[in-house]
Design an enzyme around this catalytic site. Structure first.
Site, short mmCIF file in Angstrom:
data_model
loop_
_atom_site.label_atom_id
_atom_site.label_comp_id
_atom_site.label_asym_id
_atom_site.label_seq_id
_atom_site.Cartn_x
_atom_site.Cartn_y
_atom_site.Cartn_z
N GLU A 52 33.64 29.10 45.87
CA GLU A 52 33.65 29.08 44.40
C GLU A 52 35.10 28.97 43.87
OE1 GLU A 52 32.38 32.83 42.75
OE2 GLU A 52 31.99 31.97 40.77
N LYS A 121 27.49 27.50 36.92
CA LYS A 121 27.00 28.88 37.09
C LYS A 121 26.32 29.38 35.81
CE LYS A 121 29.05 33.20 38.87
NZ LYS A 121 30.38 33.77 39.26
N CYS A 155 27.57 32.46 43.59
CA CYS A 155 28.01 33.86 43.70
C CYS A 155 27.04 34.86 43.05
CB CYS A 155 29.43 33.95 43.12
SG CYS A 155 30.38 35.34 43.77
#
Ligand SMILES: O=C(O)CCC(=O)C(=O)O
Length: 272
Positions: A52, A121, A155
């Site tokens: 990430e 995200k 994540c």
């Protein structure tokens, strides 16, 4: 093409790199070396996964000035690599500038160098102030890797099991997770990823960065987990590439052995 189309075997490489905070040029140069290491390996990968925010790290206070406008630099750099080496890359995620908004975006590039998928995200991580600087995505990250249906998450997203289930219901057999997941939550990282693999009977390929950023230290421990929850490969805390071969027919075998998807009762607890 080195993937075996009949059994759908894919050789996967995960690049758990250190990230220089706020230094895209250094990070692009480092990535270039690590990508060469991947394709120079005895078993050439079909798919490479990056961590990430590898272009900038969490330099959130200046993220608007260093984020990659429309992801152009990232796409250009990774596309050229993919075309030259005939390999798929999920280019982790990068800080991507669009107008005055910065998103935490993963770009998937195929063997021909085309963008095969894009995912920003959707769950921003308040513990690291992401929501103060970044703009959340509003779409799921479905894609195909050499024809295999897959999903991307980033994540913190792994804490939301509904998201993985939705991707699995949409056909995904492979979950790809770039991350910057720090100490002291290694136990959460390993447990959540293993649970996502077991409950959805899918492969999980998770790439976590290593190194430190201020007082935060990232433990690596990138993971390749099979649909039975077995760990096929796991990194340590050093910068390195980890690799494993995955066989997509195992997804169907596990799903027919314990038919979780047929046995669900969403009319009682929601969902599709
Ligand atoms: O959920 C966690 O514990 C870590 C998440 C995180 O670091 C992130 O999403 O960037």
């Amino acid at each position: 093409m080195s993937s075996d189309q009949q059994t759908h075997r894919l050789q996967v490489a995960v690049v758990q790199m250190d990230v220089a905070i706020g230094e895209p040029d250094i990070n692009f140069a480092k990535l270039s070396e690590l990508l060469e290491e991947c394709v120079g390996a005895e078993r050439k990968p079909d798919l490479i996964v990056l961590p990430e925010m590898w272009n900038t790290g969490y330099a959130l206070d200046r993220i608007h000035t260093i984020a990659d406008p429309q992801g152009e630099r990232t796409i250009r750099f990774v596309s050229e690599f993919c075309r030259n080496h005939k390999v798929n890359v999920v280019a982790g995620s990068v800080a991507e500038l669009n107008g005055d908004r910065v998103r935490n975006t993963a770009f998937a590039i195929d063997r021909e160098g085309n963008v095969a998928g894009e995912y920003s995200k959707i769950h921003l991580f308040r513990l690291m102030d992401e929501e103060k600087y970044l703009h959340a995505g509003d779409r799921l990250g479905s894609l195909k890797v050499d024809g295999v249906p897959a999903g991307m998450m980033i994540c913190y997203d792994i804490r939301f099991p509904e998201l993985t289930r939705k991707l699995a219901l949409g056909g995904a057999k492979l979950l790809i997770v770039p991350a910057e997941w720090p100490h002291p939550r290694l136990h959460h990282w390993r447990t959540l990823l293993t649970a996502r693999a077991i409950e959805n009977q899918m492969y999980v390929i998770a790439c976590n960065r290593v190194g430190t950023s201020g007082t935060t230290s990232f433990f690596g421990h990138s993971l390749i987990i099979d649909p039975w929850g077995e760990i096929l490969a796991e990194g340590d805390e050093a910068e390195r590439v980890i690799a494993a071969e995955i066989d997509l027919s195992v997804v169907d075998k596990v799903r027919s052995t314990i038919p979780v998807f047929a046995d669900r009762r969403p009319e009682l607890y929601g969902g599709e």
